[in-house]
Design an enzyme around this catalytic site. Structure first.
Site, PDB file in Angstrom:
ATOM      1  N   ARG A  43      22.731 -15.011 -19.967  1.00 27.88           N
ATOM      2  CA  ARG A  43      23.555 -13.488 -19.927  1.00 27.88           C
ATOM      3  C   ARG A  43      23.976 -13.267 -18.505  1.00 27.88           C
ATOM      4  O   ARG A  43      25.225 -13.073 -18.161  1.00 27.88           O
ATOM      5  CB  ARG A  43      22.555 -12.408 -20.466  1.00 27.88           C
ATOM      6  CG  ARG A  43      23.085 -11.084 -20.264  1.00 27.88           C
ATOM      7  CD  ARG A  43      22.096 -10.260 -20.627  1.00 27.88           C
ATOM      8  NE  ARG A  43      21.447 -10.517 -21.995  1.00 27.88           N
ATOM      9  CZ  ARG A  43      22.028 -10.021 -22.960  1.00 27.88           C
ATOM     10  NH1 ARG A  43      22.959  -9.079 -23.178  1.00 27.88           N
ATOM     11  NH2 ARG A  43      21.578 -10.187 -24.372  1.00 27.88           N
ATOM     12  N   THR A  52      10.938 -17.227 -20.573  1.00 31.41           N
ATOM     13  CA  THR A  52      12.227 -17.118 -20.928  1.00 31.41           C
ATOM     14  C   THR A  52      13.173 -18.585 -20.793  1.00 31.41           C
ATOM     15  O   THR A  52      13.129 -19.045 -19.667  1.00 31.41           O
ATOM     16  CB  THR A  52      13.044 -16.103 -19.970  1.00 31.41           C
ATOM     17  OG1 THR A  52      14.313 -16.093 -20.325  1.00 31.41           O
ATOM     18  CG2 THR A  52      12.868 -16.346 -18.712  1.00 31.41           C
ATOM     19  N   GLY A  54      13.334 -12.970 -26.892  1.00 33.62           N
ATOM     20  CA  GLY A  54      13.846 -13.769 -27.921  1.00 33.62           C
ATOM     21  C   GLY A  54      12.768 -14.970 -27.728  1.00 33.62           C
ATOM     22  O   GLY A  54      12.084 -14.985 -26.909  1.00 33.62           O
ATOM     23  N   ASP A  95      16.019 -18.601 -20.451  1.00 34.38           N
ATOM     24  CA  ASP A  95      17.136 -18.458 -19.556  1.00 34.38           C
ATOM     25  C   ASP A  95      16.619 -18.867 -18.094  1.00 34.38           C
ATOM     26  O   ASP A  95      17.364 -18.927 -17.101  1.00 34.38           O
ATOM     27  CB  ASP A  95      17.517 -16.833 -19.233  1.00 34.38           C
ATOM     28  CG  ASP A  95      18.303 -16.248 -20.564  1.00 34.38           C
ATOM     29  OD1 ASP A  95      18.711 -17.151 -21.166  1.00 34.38           O
ATOM     30  OD2 ASP A  95      18.311 -15.170 -20.676  1.00 34.38           O
ATOM     31  N   ARG A 154      12.661  -6.931 -29.962  1.00 29.58           N
ATOM     32  CA  ARG A 154      13.115  -6.433 -28.790  1.00 29.58           C
ATOM     33  C   ARG A 154      12.735  -5.178 -28.764  1.00 29.58           C
ATOM     34  O   ARG A 154      13.294  -4.489 -27.767  1.00 29.58           O
ATOM     35  CB  ARG A 154      14.322  -6.913 -28.587  1.00 29.58           C
ATOM     36  CG  ARG A 154      14.889  -8.274 -28.356  1.00 29.58           C
ATOM     37  CD  ARG A 154      16.126  -8.506 -27.738  1.00 29.58           C
ATOM     38  NE  ARG A 154      16.708 -10.094 -27.999  1.00 29.58           N
ATOM     39  CZ  ARG A 154      16.527 -10.779 -27.014  1.00 29.58           C
ATOM     40  NH1 ARG A 154      15.630 -10.417 -26.026  1.00 29.58           N
ATOM     41  NH2 ARG A 154      16.906 -12.074 -26.914  1.00 29.58           N
ATOM     42  N   ASP A 181      11.568 -11.025 -18.809  1.00 30.95           N
ATOM     43  CA  ASP A 181      11.563  -9.796 -17.755  1.00 30.95           C
ATOM     44  C   ASP A 181      11.592  -8.486 -18.634  1.00 30.95           C
ATOM     45  O   ASP A 181      10.611  -7.410 -18.178  1.00 30.95           O
ATOM     46  CB  ASP A 181      12.905  -9.587 -16.845  1.00 30.95           C
ATOM     47  CG  ASP A 181      14.053  -9.855 -17.587  1.00 30.95           C
ATOM     48  OD1 ASP A 181      14.079 -10.300 -18.707  1.00 30.95           O
ATOM     49  OD2 ASP A 181      15.174  -9.642 -17.048  1.00 30.95           O
ATOM     50  N   ASP A 215      15.251 -17.208 -15.570  1.00 32.48           N
ATOM     51  CA  ASP A 215      15.497 -16.373 -14.436  1.00 32.48           C
ATOM     52  C   ASP A 215      14.395 -15.387 -13.861  1.00 32.48           C
ATOM     53  O   ASP A 215      14.734 -14.297 -13.224  1.00 32.48           O
ATOM     54  CB  ASP A 215      16.898 -15.646 -14.863  1.00 32.48           C
ATOM     55  CG  ASP A 215      16.650 -14.833 -16.064  1.00 32.48           C
ATOM     56  OD1 ASP A 215      15.684 -14.791 -16.666  1.00 32.48           O
ATOM     57  OD2 ASP A 215      18.092 -14.297 -16.458  1.00 32.48           O
TER      58      ASP A 215
HETATM   59  O1  F6P Z   1      16.269 -14.458 -24.461  1.00 31.08           O
HETATM   60  C1  F6P Z   1      17.176 -14.562 -23.910  1.00 31.08           C
HETATM   61  C2  F6P Z   1      18.334 -14.809 -24.575  1.00 31.08           C
HETATM   62  O2  F6P Z   1      18.103 -16.334 -25.214  1.00 31.08           O
HETATM   63  C3  F6P Z   1      19.839 -14.776 -23.898  1.00 31.08           C
HETATM   64  O3  F6P Z   1      20.070 -15.878 -22.996  1.00 31.08           O
HETATM   65  C4  F6P Z   1      20.562 -14.595 -25.006  1.00 31.08           C
HETATM   66  O4  F6P Z   1      21.870 -13.917 -24.484  1.00 31.08           O
HETATM   67  C5  F6P Z   1      19.978 -13.814 -26.040  1.00 31.08           C
HETATM   68  O5  F6P Z   1      18.510 -14.299 -25.752  1.00 31.08           O
HETATM   69  C6  F6P Z   1      20.183 -13.666 -27.425  1.00 31.08           C
HETATM   70  O6  F6P Z   1      19.426 -12.694 -28.025  1.00 31.08           O
HETATM   71  P1  F6P Z   1      19.292 -12.446 -29.713  1.00 31.08           P
HETATM   72  O7  F6P Z   1      18.418 -13.678 -29.997  1.00 31.08           O
HETATM   73  O8  F6P Z   1      18.391 -10.983 -29.546  1.00 31.08           O
HETATM   74  O9  F6P Z   1      20.619 -12.430 -30.131  1.00 31.08           O
END
Ligand code: F6P
Length: 344
Positions: free
Chosen positions: A171, A125, A10, A127, A72, A103, A129
């Protein structure tokens, strides 16, 4: 030396600041920079890259997103994926690769380093984490966005005497919820690390009303499990290459809001902040620290410290093995969660 650089997973505000830092240091030393398009996708099948000129790094410090694009795509899930990436690095005549990501992206980098590839990492990230590091690109900007949203929701919640449920990203861990909630004065924070039940939530809201607070702001991570809040099973929904289902499809915020209204009779609304948390300009903090870790990643390249990456610990930049950073997710500690509690 020709340095390749990619951003995976992301996107997050601050990625361009890190790319700029790597590039500026590289150009100063007479090295060149090759940008890989769209994360690992640019090193699968045919290599997909472009040369980054010095000029292209001007004016990007304050820009959100990533000038390289992201995806991804996961080489570890492709037959022969890692040898394919190694072969494509060679075809692209890249001497060293800087992989910026969370990660998932860094697990691939660790796998490549294990097979002798010249790769270093950079922690990113929103997140927040990753293990070992106390800083990940994008987290501070996300927290600022959550805090601003809570400020805005406070005034409308107070005017209408409502309960506002705010769903934020996260998540498996609740860093964005707990830090955003702390900064924005949330009245309840629900995160994956410390499960609560619907009964707990209802009781808390009723106590607040009884104590004279006629509105409440609840912040919840998108990935929480709440006893008494049944959600549609999303296990069979579309997954990305790393096997993650789209968390926003679970709709925990909306469902929780509906149940609160049903159980308490208080007017309740849900807001899903979603990708606004990853968009727009990086905060000053993200610009500064993305610059630090980007510059440090370049230094690791010059020292041939393959399989390593800069991390931030105790207020400064240190170095860790990429494999150690991705070994497990860093979870919100009880102490921080309890600090938020005091202000409910
Ligand atoms: O990169 C992590 C994250 O931001 C998470 O917190 C979230 O669930 C996910 O990406 C959303 O992903 P996408 O942009 O692929 O919908």
């Amino acid at each position: 030396m020709r340095i390749g650089i990619l951003t995976g997973g992301g996107d997050a505000p601050g990625l361009n600041a890190a790319i700029r830092a790597v590039g500026r240091k590289a150009f100063l030393a007479g090295d060149t920079l090759r940008g890989i398009h769209n994360g690992w996708a640019g090193l699968c099948d045919e290599p997909d890259f472009f040369d980054i000129e010095r000029r292209a790094l001007s004016g990007i410090l304050q820009l959100g997103g990533t000038m390289l694009g992201s995806s991804r795509v996961n080489p570890l899930k492709r037959p022969n994926g890692i040898p394919e990436v190694i072969a494509n690095l060679k075809r692209a005549e890249i001497d060293a690769l800087v992989a910026i990501g969370g990660d998932d992206t860094l697990s691939v980098a660790a796998g490549l380093a294990e097979r002798g590839a010249h790769v270093v990492g950079v922690p990113k990230t929103m997140d927040n984490d990753l293990s070992v590091t106390e800083y990940c690109i994008g987290f501070d900007s996300a927290v600022s966005i959550v805090a601003e949203a809570l400020d805005r929701l406070h005034t409308t919640a107070a005017s209408h005497h409502r309960v506002m449920v705010v769903e934020v990203m996260g998540r498996d861990t609740g860093w964005v919820a707990v830090m955003g909630g702390l900064a924005g004065g949330a009245d309840l924070i629900i995160i994956p690390e410390f499960p609560v039940s619907l009964d707990d939530v209802v009781k808390h809201l009723e106590n607040r009303r009884a104590g004279g607070s006629d509105f409440s702001i609840i912040v919840t991570s998108e990935g929480v499990q709440i006893k008494g809040v049944e959600l549609e099973d999303v296990r069979d929904s579309k997954r990305d290459a790393f096997g993650h289902v789209q968390m926003s499809k679970r709709g925990v915020g909306e469902r929780l809001a509906g149940l609160i209204e049903e159980r308490t009779g208080y007017e309740t609304r849900a807001t899903v902040l979603g990708h606004t948390q990853r968009g727009g300009s990086p905060s000053a903090y993200d610009r500064i620290w993305a610059t630090h870790v980007g510059a440090a990643a370049y230094d690791l390249v010059t020292q041939a410290r393959w399989g390593e990456m800069p991390v931030v610990r105790n207020g400064g930049v240190e170095v860790a093995k990429i494999a150690d950073v991705v070994v497990e997710q860093r979870r919100v500690p009880r102490k921080l969660y309890d600090l938020a509690h005091i202000f409910y």
